[in-house]
Design an enzyme around this catalytic site. Sequence first.
Site, mmCIF file in Angstrom:
data_model
loop_
_atom_site.group_PDB
_atom_site.id
_atom_site.type_symbol
_atom_site.label_atom_id
_atom_site.label_comp_id
_atom_site.label_asym_id
_atom_site.label_seq_id
_atom_site.Cartn_x
_atom_site.Cartn_y
_atom_site.Cartn_z
ATOM 1 N N GLY A 85 0.840 -1.195 0.000
ATOM 2 C CA GLY A 85 0.000 0.000 0.000
ATOM 3 C C GLY A 85 0.867 1.234 0.000
ATOM 4 O O GLY A 85 2.064 1.160 0.295
ATOM 5 N N CYS B 159 5.135 -6.368 1.652
ATOM 6 C CA CYS B 159 5.557 -4.962 1.581
ATOM 7 C C CYS B 159 4.916 -4.168 2.724
ATOM 8 O O CYS B 159 5.238 -4.388 3.872
ATOM 9 C CB CYS B 159 5.229 -4.393 0.194
ATOM 10 N N TYR B 160 3.957 -3.288 2.432
ATOM 11 C CA TYR B 160 3.282 -2.550 3.512
ATOM 12 C C TYR B 160 2.705 -3.536 4.530
ATOM 13 O O TYR B 160 2.754 -3.306 5.742
ATOM 14 C CB TYR B 160 2.173 -1.676 2.923
ATOM 15 N N HIS C 269 7.955 -8.444 -3.336
ATOM 16 C CA HIS C 269 6.664 -8.839 -3.902
ATOM 17 C C HIS C 269 6.728 -10.228 -4.553
ATOM 18 O O HIS C 269 7.189 -10.346 -5.680
ATOM 19 C CB HIS C 269 6.226 -7.812 -4.948
ATOM 20 N N GLU D 160 4.291 -11.877 -5.707
ATOM 21 C CA GLU D 160 3.203 -12.059 -6.677
ATOM 22 C C GLU D 160 3.587 -11.666 -8.099
ATOM 23 O O GLU D 160 2.900 -12.030 -9.043
ATOM 24 C CB GLU D 160 1.960 -11.281 -6.225
ATOM 25 N N ASP E 291 -14.951 -10.108 -23.692
ATOM 26 C CA ASP E 291 -15.463 -9.823 -22.353
ATOM 27 C C ASP E 291 -16.991 -9.843 -22.290
ATOM 28 O O ASP E 291 -17.569 -10.493 -21.421
ATOM 29 C CB ASP E 291 -14.952 -8.465 -21.854
ATOM 30 N N LYS F 237 -7.435 -10.950 -18.526
ATOM 31 C CA LYS F 237 -7.933 -11.380 -19.833
ATOM 32 C C LYS F 237 -7.813 -12.893 -20.064
ATOM 33 O O LYS F 237 -8.747 -13.532 -20.534
ATOM 34 C CB LYS F 237 -7.166 -10.632 -20.928
#
Length: 508
Positions: A55, A82-83, A169, A171, A227, A366
Amino acid sequence: MKNQLVLVLDFGGQYKELIARRIRELNVLSMVLPGDTPVERIKELSPIGIIMTGGPDSVNAPDAYLCSKEVFELGIPVLGICYGCQLIAHLLGGKVGTCDVSEYGTVKAKLSPESVLFENIKPESKVLMSHTNLVTQLPEGFVSTASTRSCKIAAIENKERKIFGLQFHPEVAHTENGTEIIKNFLYNVCGAKGDYDMAGYIETQIQEIREQTKGKKVLLALSGGVDSSVCAALLSEAIPGKLVCIFVDHGFMRKNEADEVEAVFSKRNLQFVRVDASERFLSKVKGVTDPERKRKIIGEEFIRVFEEQAAKFGDVSFLAQGTIYPDIIESGHGKAAVIKSHHNVGGLPEDIRFEGIVEPLKGLFKDEVRKVGRELGLPESIVERQPFPGPGLAVRVIGEITKEKLDILREADAIFREEVGKLKKKPSQYFAVLTNLRSVGVMGDERTYDYTLALRAVNTGDFMTATYSKIPHSVLNKISRRITNEVKGINRVVFDITDKPPATIEWE
Ligand code: XMP
């Protein structure tokens, strides 16, 4: 049977959906909730683990975004990123300070093999750091399990309490073995069983759609793009017979496209309304050559047609939209999730009042949307459809648009796509453009004075930048021969070798 759940508590980090996606990819159900979600709510959901995101705040700021300390008393494993990591340190009695030098980018980290998070992971791995603050003093009961050159405490843990923090991170793809680290947390700390997959995702969404719409009717503007098509397929499963799809055919579709969309959706359990508005659109853009005016006129006309059709369904309570996660990031954080004022349709009618908006794909990327589409039985021609601008071929006919020019382009574009479609490695996007240029040619013994067709093929990941695709000359040659032979009105074919920037992908 209820799936095991991992909560992602969001503290405003840009990667929250990416974290949720990684968890899904590891076959665990995930749910993103605000960072300060009350403890009572967390207990109700009984997750097997909690991941706290990064964040923009500093935990030391007076108005910092915090969570209750009680979250750590629940006995649920926590991983702060992180945060999130700094938050753990701050709330549990450690200290967080400012880096001497902010660290942005990939750096080498030493990871302790003792940590359950780093099991079977190279002890020296590249990780993505993006921070100006860091943990400077460990909370009681915690040890440091990773370090980088400028960050002594790059990971913290209290094994007994199952509380972990990573300054980097895991991710993002830039972090080597990042997914493995998350996997270790899920499977070796939280006890995940891997009971979740795309079919499970669909099942959860179906339940949510039913709960939200309570048997009332839902309206969707179906364009035939990936979509909106997947959104329609999902809704038709969730609320059979209660979905009205309005498909406005503005006459700027590619060859056979409109019929194809009708063929796919008229078979499903929904009310499919195809509106042939091609004459109407064509008359609106008559004589218009400026690209932005074309877009504006088509966007506005689209809304008019949609409104007229929607008015026929007075009993509709909800508006569905195929918003996906990147749309939300691209159109600005948070607020944009309410309505997708995509340049496709130029914003949706304001005077139609709906009880609510249904956006079942808004947490997906996507490729995940495509997976959902396949799972729901949509054909490859729709699931793998290339991006297509809302105003369609109107911005691929340069200059004034006429029916004749549209027909020429449709034929030529179909040949180009057919031939490129045979390549093993296809460009990210490829299409033909009918330039407004005529030139002299010779066919048989006849002089011709016909249009020049441009072929455009690009490779790109994000469509913000692109490089032109190096289609083999032999293939280009075949395409050129076929087009000039088979399409009346074209006597010259050129291939666009410009990257983006400086050119855009579309010509208009
Ligand atoms: P440009 O031409 O800006 O295109 O480099 C980037 C990507 O966006 C698509 N595009 C549009 N999509 N409505 C859309 O929905 C539009 O008006 C529009 N204009 C461009 C383009 O096809 C490419 O994929």
